[in-house]
Design a protein around this motif. Structure first.
Motif, PDB file in Angstrom:
ATOM      1  N   LEU A   5      -5.328  -2.864  -4.398  1.00 33.62           N
ATOM      2  CA  LEU A   5      -5.092  -2.030  -3.223  1.00 33.62           C
ATOM      3  C   LEU A   5      -5.238  -2.810  -1.926  1.00 33.62           C
ATOM      4  O   LEU A   5      -4.490  -2.592  -0.968  1.00 33.62           O
ATOM      5  CB  LEU A   5      -6.060  -0.847  -3.235  1.00 33.62           C
ATOM      6  N   ILE A   6      -6.204  -3.730  -1.887  1.00 37.00           N
ATOM      7  CA  ILE A   6      -6.425  -4.526  -0.675  1.00 37.00           C
ATOM      8  C   ILE A   6      -5.196  -5.357  -0.352  1.00 37.00           C
ATOM      9  O   ILE A   6      -4.887  -5.617   0.823  1.00 37.00           O
ATOM     10  CB  ILE A   6      -7.675  -5.412  -0.845  1.00 37.00           C
ATOM     11  N   ALA A   7      -4.466  -5.764  -1.379  1.00 35.81           N
ATOM     12  CA  ALA A   7      -3.265  -6.576  -1.166  1.00 35.81           C
ATOM     13  C   ALA A   7      -2.147  -5.792  -0.482  1.00 35.81           C
ATOM     14  O   ALA A   7      -1.166  -6.379  -0.021  1.00 35.81           O
ATOM     15  CB  ALA A   7      -2.768  -7.121  -2.508  1.00 35.81           C
ATOM     16  N   ASN A   8      -2.299  -4.479  -0.397  1.00 40.40           N
ATOM     17  CA  ASN A   8      -1.293  -3.631   0.236  1.00 40.40           C
ATOM     18  C   ASN A   8      -1.773  -3.244   1.633  1.00 40.40           C
ATOM     19  O   ASN A   8      -2.656  -2.394   1.777  1.00 40.40           O
ATOM     20  CB  ASN A   8      -1.071  -2.377  -0.614  1.00 40.40           C
ATOM     21  N   PRO A   9      -1.210  -3.859   2.690  1.00 38.13           N
ATOM     22  CA  PRO A   9      -1.685  -3.546   4.046  1.00 38.13           C
ATOM     23  C   PRO A   9      -1.454  -2.100   4.444  1.00 38.13           C
ATOM     24  O   PRO A   9      -2.135  -1.576   5.327  1.00 38.13           O
ATOM     25  CB  PRO A   9      -0.877  -4.507   4.929  1.00 38.13           C
ATOM     26  N   GLY A  10      -0.517  -1.442   3.777  1.00 35.94           N
ATOM     27  CA  GLY A  10      -0.288  -0.028   4.059  1.00 35.94           C
ATOM     28  C   GLY A  10      -1.437   0.848   3.629  1.00 35.94           C
ATOM     29  O   GLY A  10      -1.516   2.015   4.020  1.00 35.94           O
ATOM     30  N   ILE A  11      -2.348   0.297   2.814  1.00 37.80           N
ATOM     31  CA  ILE A  11      -3.551   1.010   2.390  1.00 37.80           C
ATOM     32  C   ILE A  11      -4.773   0.459   3.105  1.00 37.80           C
ATOM     33  O   ILE A  11      -5.528   1.191   3.749  1.00 37.80           O
ATOM     34  CB  ILE A  11      -3.750   0.896   0.862  1.00 37.80           C
ATOM     35  N   SER A  12      -4.970  -0.845   3.009  1.00 39.98           N
ATOM     36  CA  SER A  12      -6.219  -1.472   3.498  1.00 39.98           C
ATOM     37  C   SER A  12      -6.367  -1.400   5.006  1.00 39.98           C
ATOM     38  O   SER A  12      -7.485  -1.512   5.518  1.00 39.98           O
ATOM     39  CB  SER A  12      -6.286  -2.920   3.028  1.00 39.98           C
ATOM     40  N   SER A  13      -5.283  -1.201   5.745  1.00 34.67           N
ATOM     41  CA  SER A  13      -5.411  -1.087   7.202  1.00 34.67           C
ATOM     42  C   SER A  13      -5.891   0.293   7.628  1.00 34.67           C
ATOM     43  O   SER A  13      -6.258   0.499   8.786  1.00 34.67           O
ATOM     44  CB  SER A  13      -4.070  -1.399   7.874  1.00 34.67           C
ATOM     45  N   PHE A  14      -5.926   1.250   6.698  1.00 32.82           N
ATOM     46  CA  PHE A  14      -6.343   2.618   7.032  1.00 32.82           C
ATOM     47  C   PHE A  14      -7.733   2.979   6.481  1.00 32.82           C
ATOM     48  O   PHE A  14      -8.394   3.858   7.018  1.00 32.82           O
ATOM     49  CB  PHE A  14      -5.314   3.623   6.504  1.00 32.82           C
ATOM     50  N   ILE A  15      -8.157   2.333   5.404  1.00 30.68           N
ATOM     51  CA  ILE A  15      -9.431   2.694   4.791  1.00 30.68           C
ATOM     52  C   ILE A  15     -10.097   1.437   4.244  1.00 30.68           C
ATOM     53  O   ILE A  15      -9.423   0.565   3.677  1.00 30.68           O
ATOM     54  CB  ILE A  15      -9.238   3.736   3.664  1.00 30.68           C
ATOM     55  N   ASP A  16     -11.409   1.316   4.451  1.00 27.21           N
ATOM     56  CA  ASP A  16     -12.181   0.201   3.909  1.00 27.21           C
ATOM     57  C   ASP A  16     -12.483   0.520   2.453  1.00 27.21           C
ATOM     58  O   ASP A  16     -13.353   1.333   2.139  1.00 27.21           O
ATOM     59  CB  ASP A  16     -13.475   0.022   4.711  1.00 27.21           C
ATOM     60  N   LEU A  17     -11.784  -0.124   1.565  1.00 27.52           N
ATOM     61  CA  LEU A  17     -11.825   0.230   0.152  1.00 27.52           C
ATOM     62  C   LEU A  17     -13.114  -0.170  -0.546  1.00 27.52           C
ATOM     63  O   LEU A  17     -13.458   0.392  -1.594  1.00 27.52           O
ATOM     64  CB  LEU A  17     -10.636  -0.415  -0.567  1.00 27.52           C
ATOM     65  N   LYS A  18     -13.829  -1.165  -0.010  1.00 23.91           N
ATOM     66  CA  LYS A  18     -15.054  -1.639  -0.658  1.00 23.91           C
ATOM     67  C   LYS A  18     -16.317  -1.044  -0.054  1.00 23.91           C
ATOM     68  O   LYS A  18     -17.391  -1.154  -0.646  1.00 23.91           O
ATOM     69  CB  LYS A  18     -15.128  -3.164  -0.598  1.00 23.91           C
TER      70      LYS A  18
END
Length: 416
Positions: free
Chosen positions: A198-211
């Motif tokens: 998921l982190i590799a997808n900026p469309g996700i990681s730029s909106f939510i801190d996944l870790k």
């Protein structure tokens, strides 16, 4: 063990969280504990789970803190609330100081492994619990404390604990009625994805801190998503709730292992933010199940048998208290049997079990009811509406300090 000494024999039906917690809590000198697990490999479903401070306090009292940390437990920093357009609306931090323990996030597999290790290690008090796999219980003689397996094998003890889950085989034998799990009007998708993907997808990681160890929620109209990391941030887990009448597909069974459709999930959450739907698309698979619980039982006890955990009080996940209440059940058994180290009489066992039931029933039933109220109107067993607000109920849930202390400070039978 000295000649003529009869051990206190405890049979636990079910090797899930409730059963293993009971095995840990009841371990002591002079006791022989056997856990009958129906699966052949004793593996848990891959998903995330949280234990609330009321349960964490108990596990820490048992000395399991370092083990659980080693197994990947992550203290949860709090809740983050998003709107359906993806905007962060509120952050509500958790503090260990508030309730004396953390809310901790786990992968279910890791939590089960930790509990199994604590139950069976040679380093614990008394003899290690013995786990017998492929042991599907189909019958129970409550007066003689004997259970029978599907292959005809029988096990006898002084105490039988029914921790065999929401589809319990022992429930009807204890209650005398066919009180099964009932649909609650809501279905859920369960998703777990490697965080690195998921982190590799900026469309996700730029909106939510996944870790970051926060539980994030998106509440929209009549459906919601609850999500967060587990296994030290290596995995990202989600539960997506949809009213049954608005589902675009139906669960083929009432098991959470049935497969769901990504396309149908996207239809159900069409109005939610695009970064969330990107996570849906990245999921290697979807679990889908219809949420069920059970109505409050009239009793959990018959002769020398007691039901605990989901077998006694399965509840919706809206309060995150299902597993935590199982741990509380185990601690109550530990407390009320703390002075018995050799074979007790049938009358003594029944008397202690009735004390456990008296101590636990009101609290668990109220939490069941409030868990339903968060998904719709709720009443207590006597038809009285539950009116506590969320903050009050968080205090009620998490401020718990153990069975005997609760019993000494509570008016059993009082409805809030």
């Amino acid at each position: 063990m000295s000649a003529g000494f009869e051990p206190f024999r405890i049979i636990i039906v079910g090797g899930g969280i409730a059963g293993l917690a009971a095995a840990i809590g009841l371990r002591s000198v002079g006791r022989k504990i056997t856990v009958l697990e129906q699966s052949s490999q004793h593996k848990e479903i891959g998903a995330a789970i949280s234990l609330q401070p009321n349960a964490t306090k108990i596990l820490e009292k048992w000395g399991l803190g370092p083990l659980l940390e080693r197994k990947g437990g992550m203290p949860d920093k709090g809740f983050k609330m998003f709107s359906t357009d993806g905007t962060l609306k509120a952050s509500i931090p958790f503090s260990r100081e508030t309730y004396g323990a953390d809310r901790v996030l786990y992968h279910r597999v890791d939590l089960l492994d930790a509990l199994k290790e604590a139950a069976t290690t040679e380093d614990g008090p008394g003899e290690p619990a013995s786990i017998v796999l492929s042991s599907r219980v189909i019958g129970c003689d409550t007066s003689n404390a004997t259970v029978t397996l599907v292959d005809g094998t029988s096990f006898s003890g002084d105490l039988i604990i029914g921790a065999d889950g929401i589809h319990s085989k022992l429930r009807k034998l204890v209650t005398g009625s066919d009180t099964g799990a009932v649909p609650t009007g809501t279905s859920a998708y369960r998703i777990i994805v490697p965080t690195s993907q998921l982190i590799a997808n900026p469309g996700i990681s730029s909106f939510i801190d996944l870790k970051a160890p926060w539980t994030s929620m998106i509440m929209g109209h009549d459906r919601r998503v609850i999500m967060g990391p587990c296994r030290e941030g290596k995995l990202f887990s989600m539960v997506c709730l949809v009213p049954d009448e608005f589902m675009n597909e139906k669960s083929s069974t009432d098991s959470w292992t049935s497969e769901g459709s990504t396309e149908k999930l996207l239809q159900s959450f069409e109005s939610f933010p695009e970064w969330l739907k990107e996570i849906f698309r990245a999921a290697p698979s979807l679990g889908l199940w219809q949420l069920r619980d059970i109505q409050p039982l009239k009793t959990w006890v018959k002769d020398r048998v007691i039901l605990i955990g989901d077998a006694a009080h399965a509840m919706l996940p809206t309060q995150g208290q299902g597993a935590s209440q199982s741990v509380e059940d185990a601690e109550a058994l530990q407390e009320f049997f703390s002075d018995i180290h050799s074979g007790p009489s049938a009358a003594e066992v029944n008397a202690r079990l009735e004390m456990v039931f008296k101590c636990r029933y009101e609290r668990v039933t109220l939490i069941q009811g409030y868990s339903r109220q968060q998904a719709g109107p709720a009443t207590t067993e006597n038809g009285q509406k539950i009116t506590m607000n969320t903050l009050e109920f968080s205090d009620y849930n998490c401020g718990y300090e153990g069975a005997k202390k609760w019993l000494s400070t509570s008016s059993v039978g009082t409805t809030v």
